[in-house]
Scaffold this motif. Structure first.
Motif, PDB file in Angstrom:
ATOM      1  N   ASP A  28       0.866  -1.179   0.000  1.00 25.46           N
ATOM      2  CA  ASP A  28       0.000   0.000   0.000  1.00 25.46           C
ATOM      3  C   ASP A  28       0.897   1.221   0.000  1.00 25.46           C
ATOM      4  O   ASP A  28       2.109   1.119   0.197  1.00 25.46           O
ATOM      5  CB  ASP A  28      -0.917  -0.002   1.224  1.00 25.46           C
ATOM      6  N   PHE A  29       0.306   2.386  -0.221  1.00 33.13           N
ATOM      7  CA  PHE A  29       1.066   3.623  -0.149  1.00 33.13           C
ATOM      8  C   PHE A  29       0.330   4.600   0.762  1.00 33.13           C
ATOM      9  O   PHE A  29      -0.895   4.529   0.911  1.00 33.13           O
ATOM     10  CB  PHE A  29       1.268   4.226  -1.552  1.00 33.13           C
ATOM     11  N   PRO A  30       1.039   5.498   1.420  1.00 29.68           N
ATOM     12  CA  PRO A  30       0.406   6.404   2.381  1.00 29.68           C
ATOM     13  C   PRO A  30      -0.502   7.419   1.707  1.00 29.68           C
ATOM     14  O   PRO A  30      -0.229   7.897   0.608  1.00 29.68           O
ATOM     15  CB  PRO A  30       1.593   7.093   3.058  1.00 29.68           C
ATOM     16  N   PHE A  83       6.597   4.493   2.301  1.00 28.16           N
ATOM     17  CA  PHE A  83       6.378   3.958   0.963  1.00 28.16           C
ATOM     18  C   PHE A  83       7.066   2.597   0.824  1.00 28.16           C
ATOM     19  O   PHE A  83       8.065   2.336   1.509  1.00 28.16           O
ATOM     20  CB  PHE A  83       6.924   4.916  -0.099  1.00 28.16           C
ATOM     21  N   PRO A  84       6.571   1.731  -0.086  1.00 28.11           N
ATOM     22  CA  PRO A  84       7.195   0.411  -0.281  1.00 28.11           C
ATOM     23  C   PRO A  84       8.416   0.451  -1.188  1.00 28.11           C
ATOM     24  O   PRO A  84       8.718  -0.532  -1.874  1.00 28.11           O
ATOM     25  CB  PRO A  84       6.051  -0.396  -0.920  1.00 28.11           C
ATOM     26  N   ALA A 115       0.356  11.244  -2.902  1.00 27.86           N
ATOM     27  CA  ALA A 115       0.393  10.104  -3.809  1.00 27.86           C
ATOM     28  C   ALA A 115      -1.033   9.726  -4.168  1.00 27.86           C
ATOM     29  O   ALA A 115      -1.915   9.688  -3.297  1.00 27.86           O
ATOM     30  CB  ALA A 115       1.111   8.927  -3.153  1.00 27.86           C
ATOM     31  N   VAL A 116      -1.270   9.439  -5.449  1.00 30.25           N
ATOM     32  CA  VAL A 116      -2.636   9.155  -5.884  1.00 30.25           C
ATOM     33  C   VAL A 116      -2.788   7.775  -6.519  1.00 30.25           C
ATOM     34  O   VAL A 116      -3.920   7.322  -6.727  1.00 30.25           O
ATOM     35  CB  VAL A 116      -3.145  10.234  -6.866  1.00 30.25           C
ATOM     36  N   LEU A 129       2.541  10.995  -8.174  1.00 30.09           N
ATOM     37  CA  LEU A 129       2.425  12.047  -7.172  1.00 30.09           C
ATOM     38  C   LEU A 129       1.738  13.246  -7.798  1.00 30.09           C
ATOM     39  O   LEU A 129       2.082  13.672  -8.901  1.00 30.09           O
ATOM     40  CB  LEU A 129       3.801  12.461  -6.641  1.00 30.09           C
ATOM     41  N   LEU A 130       0.771  13.810  -7.082  1.00 30.61           N
ATOM     42  CA  LEU A 130       0.019  14.965  -7.571  1.00 30.61           C
ATOM     43  C   LEU A 130       0.405  16.193  -6.755  1.00 30.61           C
ATOM     44  O   LEU A 130       0.240  16.213  -5.528  1.00 30.61           O
ATOM     45  CB  LEU A 130      -1.480  14.710  -7.464  1.00 30.61           C
TER      46      LEU A 130
END
Length: 282
Positions: A28-30, A83-84, A115-116, A129-130
């Motif tokens: 997963d990502f934060p 982040f992974p 992060a999206v 990344l936005l």
């Protein structure tokens, strides 16, 4: 979740931390949103950016410039959150910019980064990344950056994404000096060793120093006519590095609503980047 910054992050300590950081191990990502409020552009730094990339110095901001400001916030997000993957070694694959109107040099904005998306890729995994600028309660500028984390295992079918056309032709020759990386690093704060000298670049597997991808993208847009007059969109696909020093060829052709362009090697054989620029709401 929102984490608010009181100033632009310093990239030096972040890069040092990145060298010793470890992947989170999570699939997963934060969902953290990093925010700095009441951001103003440094007019001297902006003028230096324009001189280095070829934009005229005016009272409006070149479309790619907020990315140079928000890059430190991106690194802060990737280094300080779980982040992974690690920041060291990630590659910039693609960049998109969009603005709803021209941005004034003296305006004040709130800047945020989050992060999206993450997707499987044949060489690892990509993260999007936005970066957003808001003013008057609305979003006026967005930048979507796609980075490749090599060797990271991510579930799902690998995605390559849309490929931009890379036109060929006579074009315009650029002579890119050996100090381009050091000069762009001085104004952007991005002092990644691969851009600074042949010695530091070789430590990361490059035979010579390479130009920043965002310098080449900015220079390509400047070649198409300078700052966007209003609503505009600019897409960039990075293909291969520009070694320093070098001579490269920028080829641009008109398309509906704007331009398609490519930066090629002098002999046309290699594509360094491809771009698409659209003016207005098209």
């Amino acid at each position: 979740m929102e984490r608010e910054l009181t100033a632009r992050p310093a990239l030096g300590p972040l890069y040092a931390r990145a060298l010793v950081s470890r992947p989170s191990g999570s699939l997963d990502f934060p969902r953290v949103r990093v925010v700095e409020r009441a951001v103003r552009f440094d007019v001297d730094r902006l003028a230096a950016y324009c001189r280095l990339t070829g934009f005229p110095v005016r009272d409006t901001v070149p479309l790619p410039y907020p990315q140079a400001v928000g890059f430190a916030h991106q690194v802060d997000l990737m280094v300080r959150e779980a982040f992974p993957f690690t920041v060291a070694g990630v590659l910039h694959l693609r960049q998109e910019f969009e603005q709803t109107r021209a941005l004034g040099v003296t305006e004040e904005f709130d800047l945020s980064v989050r992060a999206v998306a993450m997707h499987a890729h044949r060489r690892g995994a990509t993260v999007d990344l936005l970066t957003e600028l808001t003013a008057g309660g609305g979003t006026v500028w967005t930048g979507r950056s796609r980075y490749l984390a090599r060797g990271v295992r991510w579930p799902g079918t690998p995605r390559e994404g849309e490929r931009l056309d890379a036109p060929d032709g006579e074009g315009t020759l650029w002579r890119v000096p050996a100090d381009t990386g050091r000069r762009y690093a001085a104004l952007s704060g991005d002092r990644n060793p691969i851009h600074l000298s042949p010695l530091t670049a070789r430590a990361f597997g490059f035979r010579r120093a390479v130009a920043h991808g965002m310098w080449t993208a900015s220079r390509a847009l400047a070649d198409l006519g300078g700052p966007a007059p209003g609503a505009a969109r600019f897409e960039v696909e990075f293909a291969s590095p520009v070694f320093l020093p070098s001579t490269v060829r920028h080829v641009a052709v008109p398309v509906e609503g704007g331009w398609s362009s490519a930066l090629r090697s002098r002999d046309h054989a290699k594509v360094h980047l491809a771009t698409r620029f659209t003016a207005g709401d098209a």
